[in-house]
Design a protein around this motif. Structure first.
Motif, mmCIF file in Angstrom:
data_model
loop_
_atom_site.group_PDB
_atom_site.id
_atom_site.type_symbol
_atom_site.label_atom_id
_atom_site.label_comp_id
_atom_site.label_asym_id
_atom_site.label_seq_id
_atom_site.Cartn_x
_atom_site.Cartn_y
_atom_site.Cartn_z
ATOM 1 N N PRO A 125 0.491 -5.638 -5.020
ATOM 2 C CA PRO A 125 0.381 -5.267 -6.428
ATOM 3 C C PRO A 125 -1.075 -5.117 -6.884
ATOM 4 O O PRO A 125 -1.957 -5.835 -6.390
ATOM 5 C CB PRO A 125 1.044 -6.444 -7.151
ATOM 6 C CG PRO A 125 0.887 -7.601 -6.218
ATOM 7 C CD PRO A 125 0.909 -7.038 -4.830
ATOM 8 N N VAL A 126 -1.301 -4.164 -7.761
ATOM 9 C CA VAL A 126 -2.597 -4.079 -8.452
ATOM 10 C C VAL A 126 -2.285 -4.358 -9.929
ATOM 11 O O VAL A 126 -1.876 -3.472 -10.679
ATOM 12 C CB VAL A 126 -3.239 -2.694 -8.276
ATOM 13 C CG1 VAL A 126 -4.564 -2.622 -9.024
ATOM 14 C CG2 VAL A 126 -3.475 -2.401 -6.797
ATOM 15 N N THR A 127 -2.413 -5.630 -10.292
ATOM 16 C CA THR A 127 -2.063 -6.068 -11.641
ATOM 17 C C THR A 127 -3.166 -6.998 -12.145
ATOM 18 O O THR A 127 -4.022 -7.418 -11.370
ATOM 19 C CB THR A 127 -0.745 -6.883 -11.620
ATOM 20 O OG1 THR A 127 -0.941 -7.987 -10.726
ATOM 21 C CG2 THR A 127 0.426 -6.045 -11.116
ATOM 22 N N SER B 179 -3.081 -10.063 -9.914
ATOM 23 C CA SER B 179 -3.570 -9.974 -8.534
ATOM 24 C C SER B 179 -5.057 -9.600 -8.471
ATOM 25 O O SER B 179 -5.725 -9.895 -7.491
ATOM 26 C CB SER B 179 -2.746 -8.964 -7.737
ATOM 27 O OG SER B 179 -2.989 -7.647 -8.194
ATOM 28 N N LEU B 180 -5.582 -8.966 -9.525
ATOM 29 C CA LEU B 180 -7.008 -8.602 -9.512
ATOM 30 C C LEU B 180 -7.901 -9.827 -9.712
ATOM 31 O O LEU B 180 -9.047 -9.848 -9.297
ATOM 32 C CB LEU B 180 -7.297 -7.561 -10.602
ATOM 33 C CG LEU B 180 -6.822 -6.144 -10.282
ATOM 34 C CD1 LEU B 180 -6.877 -5.257 -11.519
ATOM 35 C CD2 LEU B 180 -7.643 -5.515 -9.172
ATOM 36 N N LEU C 26 0.535 -1.022 -5.321
ATOM 37 C CA LEU C 26 0.289 -0.011 -4.282
ATOM 38 C C LEU C 26 1.337 -0.139 -3.177
ATOM 39 O O LEU C 26 1.520 -1.215 -2.640
ATOM 40 C CB LEU C 26 -1.117 -0.211 -3.687
ATOM 41 C CG LEU C 26 -1.422 0.549 -2.394
ATOM 42 C CD1 LEU C 26 -2.808 1.164 -2.459
ATOM 43 C CD2 LEU C 26 -1.336 -0.367 -1.186
#
Lengths: 483, 475
Positions: free
Chosen positions: B381-383, B386-387, B1
């Motif tokens: 990051p939305v990976t 990272s989640l 993002l």
């Protein structure tokens, strides 16, 4: 006329939104959600969730989430006792809410804190009733002078006596709900829930990680059954009750929201819900929660998810950790609120408190309402068409002239320009001479409003009926509390 | 993002562009300079010698836009302070400029600004890691006007090794700058390759230029010095009262500068300025921090990107005359918009009172607010990584993330944001300490001024800068 609004371009790319959604579905199934209350377990079991009654955990299948998303409405109507204060959450405007759950206010003489009372709540509500940009009135502080088991009912009675606007509260016990509903009917002449919406709404805070409050959820279920809209509000704390990453924190919040969405849509398909966003980061120095840059990043992710799901959203707004009205209050409240507006919130939270929503400040409420009014101008954006481009006027005025006398300047000025109120034009010397005081000019406004403003009156027989109801509740709920 | 704030659609950009071309061709612009008009006439513009105006055919504008570079590289005295502005690069903080007054750090008294204020602000900004570019933040009212601007610039070059933004208003000033720059960077050629300074050149709305400024700009553009092309139409007074209209006028004036300076030297780096503002309805004057302020820059930022030019965005503008609540309520709003729009230059640190009064404490606090904003602007990051889905499973319902190895690693690799100004503990602890933001900032400023020494210029260079400053009399 085209309205061009500030917006984020491709805020969360579809692949990232899908990933966040998919991982939320995965977590809803494994490990599931701990609902902590039997009515929720019973209901969800009937809707084909897998329920572990010993651990109070529900595993929610993805198909149920998909159905719930389909059933939840985009447009949520928030009615008010005063018809002119009805609101519609449909994405066309941002509405500012009071802050909530405050416990203290400041003694003006010493600066020390004291516990808040019914009088403080009444003053805040009456003040907010007069401030146009305060649109959704959360029960901003607790009335410590009232016994705990009937406090919520007194909060609502005090609120409705002092404002005609939409009220919002958390309700901790389902036993209070029948009294609340009856009071809502009394103050609205039997119009508590109509096609205009309900005259109050409730907040249901989840408990991170992945849990629900045992009694608040049951109470909110009872309210939802009556058609009361529910603001679902996860508050994950990065590094403590959520992973230490903006995405991980967002994942916890989104998963918890979806679990509530499923619960309320199973309970009542089409139930009005608001996607609440309350992530924070733990301040490693003090252990306190803090709404810093990482929490703002989680907010952006979650706002994108709310848009992705096509649901109304509530973001942090004008809150601040500052202890007084000064620079920190200015930059925190306005940076957060600006972000709330830019991200397309239906509701922006937080008028009227300092110290991370713990300390009531009526002066801040006055200032916040003016900032909220100005921020609505930002939300409206730019009117764009040939008439507003004024190319002909630019050609007519040319080089040696000015625009002051042009008829278009006169005609369009008020449509384009919002005149700031409450600006502080004191010089540095005047400010220093006043001991850097920022309160006094707002205190004068507060005093003026509290002296003059009369909220829309309650129906004639309402005060006596409310008293009767409060008496009855005090007796009945005390017995239940003992048993 | 990554949050990227926008307002205009590509269609709206095209509409504004077409109206701009039409008005440049049909009405034209007054350049107020014989030298500029001669050049423009050769380029195919229709020149009126009496009115000193030029009407610019659309193909001339289009051709000049084609030679305008998409990147602007700016340099410091030390290569460590060199940077390039281009799409996708981080924003660069540039101080506010042209203040006339200062609040004394020690006495708190507001008074006309002096050379010492300028030097202290420069030294402070040299030390602050968030500041990328200095500026003529205040004028030295205690200097002889005939050479004051030259000496101010000599002071800036001596007190920072970062890039400096200047606002020359005559050819003589431009010549002095080129000579100073060549001296410091080693040669005229080295100055062109690593421009130590860049210049802001401002129009006179509506649709006019000031001859001496134009001639200064032409001298610098000729030497390949990057220019920030700026115009400041005041909506309702020197510009149309609507946001759409004042955007159009600002764009027309900017394009008139693109044409002139690309004609002087095709390929000269330009930064698109967004200086439009609103009239204060009560006084008729310029006022920072109005409710429209956060909106007025947005369409101009979009236009700059549509043209492929780096853009200068207005950051912390405020009408407040003291460093209290309003200074930041105003400032944070437009600063947030500016940062989230990824403007290449983030302008406006350090001045109060609609960019008139220097406050060193404000300069310090502004950079702290910027530090927080940078962390938001870079996104997250939305990976899968990272989640942290697996960590969430492991912790389950009852646990805490504090003890998890991923939390420890995260805290180490990306420590939590710790603001240096403000109160973040309990209310009672704060009341006990009675420490306020102004004092926290003043203490930090005093410490920096007492300890920070900018990288010195080589032996004799300061004397030589002063000789150059004295040699070019401005008026």
């Amino acid at each position: 006329l085209t309205k061009l609004r500030p917006h984020f371009d491709d805020l969360l790319p579809p692949a990232e939104a899908d990933l966040l959604h998919q991982r939320s579905l995965d977590l809803l199934w494994d490990p599931g959600i701990k609902f902590n209350c039997h009515p929720a377990l019973d209901l969800l079991e009937r809707h084909d969730c897998r329920v572990d009654r010993e651990r109070l955990v529900v595993q929610i299948p993805g198909e149920l989430v998909a159905e719930a998303l389909k059933a939840a409405p985009r447009v949520v109507r928030l009615a008010a006792r005063n018809l002119d204060d009805d609101l519609v959450l449909d994405g066309s405007d941002v509405h500012f809410t009071l802050s909530s759950q405050g416990i203290h206010t400041i003694e003006p003489e010493t600066g020390a804190l004291r516990e808040t009372t019914s009088t403080d709540l009444g003053h805040a509500m009456r003040l907010a009733d007069a401030l146009t940009a305060a649109e959704i009135l959360n029960v901003i502080v607790a009335a410590h002078d009232v016994p705990a088991h009937v406090r919520v009912l007194h909060h609502l009675a005090t609120s409705w006596t002092n404002t005609g606007k939409h009220i919002r509260t958390g309700v901790l016990e389902a036993e209070q709900v029948p009294f609340l509903m009856e009071m809502a009917e009394i103050v609205s002449d039997g119009q508590a829930v109509t096609e205009r919406g309900a005259i109050f709404s409730a907040i249901d805070c989840t408990i991170s990680p992945l849990q629900h409050h045992p009694s608040m959820t049951v109470a909110s279920m009872a309210l939802a059954e009556h058609g009361i809209p529910i603001l679902v509000y996860p508050m994950p704390l990065a590094g403590a009750t959520a992973p230490y990453s903006p995405a991980g924190t967002a994942l916890i919040a989104n998963t918890e929201f979806l679990s509530s969405l499923v619960l309320y849509q199973c309970l009542k398909p089409g139930a009005s819900l608001i996607y609440g966003i309350g992530p924070a980061t733990m301040d490693m120095r003090s252990g306190a929660f803090e709404y810093g840059p990482d929490a703002e990043l989680s907010t952006l992710m979650l706002a994108a998810m709310a848009h992705h799901y096509n649901l109304p959203l509530n973001t942090a707004g004008l809150g601040t950790g500052a202890k007084h009205l000064g620079p920190q209050c200015g930059w925190e409240a306005l940076a957060h609120a600006t972000l709330s507006v830019l991200v397309g919130s239906d509701e922006a939270y937080g008028l009227g408190q300092l110290d991370d929503a713990r300390v009531l400040s009526l002066e801040k409420l006055v200032y916040d309402a003016e900032q909220a009014r100005q921020l609505k101008r930002l939300f409206r954006g730019v009117d764009f068409d040939h008439q507003r481009l004024l190319a002909d006027v630019i050609a007519r005025v040319g080089f040696d002239n000015h625009y002051l006398g042009q008829p278009e300047t006169r005609d369009l000025m008020l449509a384009e320009i919002e005149i700031p109120k409450l600006d502080d034009d004191r010089t540095q010397a005047e400010w220093l001479a006043a001991g850097r005081d920022e309160q006094a000019r707002f205190t004068r406004v507060v005093e003026g409003i509290l002296a003059d403003h009369q909220p829309p009156p309650l129906p004639e027989r309402a005060p006596a009926e409310i008293d009767r109801l409060l008496d009855q509740a005090a007796r009945q709920l005390a017995v239940e509390a003992e048993s | 993002l990554i949050p990227r704030l926008k307002l205009l659609t590509p269609d709206a950009c095209e509409t504004i562009h077409q109206h701009s071309l039409d008005l440049l061709e049909r009405v034209g612009v007054r350049y107020d300079s014989r030298a500029a008009l001669d050049l423009l006439e050769q380029a195919g513009c229709q020149v009126d010698d009496q009115a000193l105006t030029a009407r610019i055919p659309r193909q001339v504008v289009e051709s000049c836009l084609r030679t305008t570079p998409r990147e602007v590289a700016l340099a410091g005295r030390n290569t460590r302070h060199d940077f390039t502005m281009a799409e996708g690069r981080p924003f660069r903080v540039v101080l506010s400029s042209q203040g006339q007054r200062a609040i004394d750090l020690d006495s708190g008294v507001e008074r006309p600004s002096t050379a010492q204020d300028l030097r202290r602000a420069a030294r402070l900004a040299d030390a602050l890691d968030q500041v990328d570019m200095l500026n003529e933040i205040v004028n030295a009212n205690d200097r002889d006007f005939s050479t004051a601007a030259n000496f101010n610039r000599a002071d800036l070059f001596a007190n920072t090794s970062k890039h400096v933004r200047v606002m020359p208003e005559s050819e003589a000033e431009a010549q002095a700058l080129l000579e100073m720059g060549a001296l410091i960077q080693g040669s005229a050629q080295a100055l062109t390759e690593r421009p130590l300074f860049s210049a802001l050149v401002c129009t006179v709305s509506p649709l006019a230029h000031h001859g001496p400024v134009v001639e200064a700009g032409m001298v610098l553009a000729g030497a390949g010095i990057p220019l920030c092309i700026y115009s400041m139409p005041l909506a309702g007074a020197t510009g149309p009262v609507t946001l759409a209209g004042v955007t159009l006028l600002n764009n027309i004036e900017n394009l008139s500068q693109v044409v002139l300076y690309q004609t002087v030297r095709p390929g000269v780096p330009l930064v698109y300025g967004a200086g439009a503002s609103f009239i204060d309805m009560r006084t008729g004057a310029y006022r920072s921090g109005t409710p429209q302020d956060p909106l007025i820059g947005l369409p101009l930022y979009d236009l700059a990107r549509w043209y492929g030019m780096p853009v200068n965005g207005g950051g912390f503008g405020t009408s407040a005359r003291h460093l209290g609540l309003q200074a930041y309520a105003n400032g944070a709003r437009s600063a947030t918009v500016c940062a989230l729009s990824h403007t290449d230059e983030f302008y406006g640190c350090g001045l109060l009172d609609s960019a008139q009064t220097l406050s060193l404490e404000k300069l310090y606090m502004d950079t702290e607010v910027v530090r927080a904003m940078r962390r938001v602007v870079v996104g997250a990051p939305v990976t899968e990584e990272s989640l942290m889905t697996e960590v969430i499973r492991r912790v389950g319902f009852e646990g805490s993330y504090l003890g998890e190895p991923e939390t420890r690693d995260g805290l180490r690799s990306n420590p939590p944001f710790c603001p240096k100004v403000g109160a973040y503990g309990s209310y009672d602890a704060w009341l006990e300490s009675s420490e306020l933001e102004y004092e926290q900032a003043a203490e930090s400023v005093r410490h920096i001024l007492a300890t920070h020494q900018p990288e010195p210029l080589p032996e004799g260079v300061v004397d030589e800068l002063h000789r150059i400053a004295a040699a070019y009399v401005i008026r």
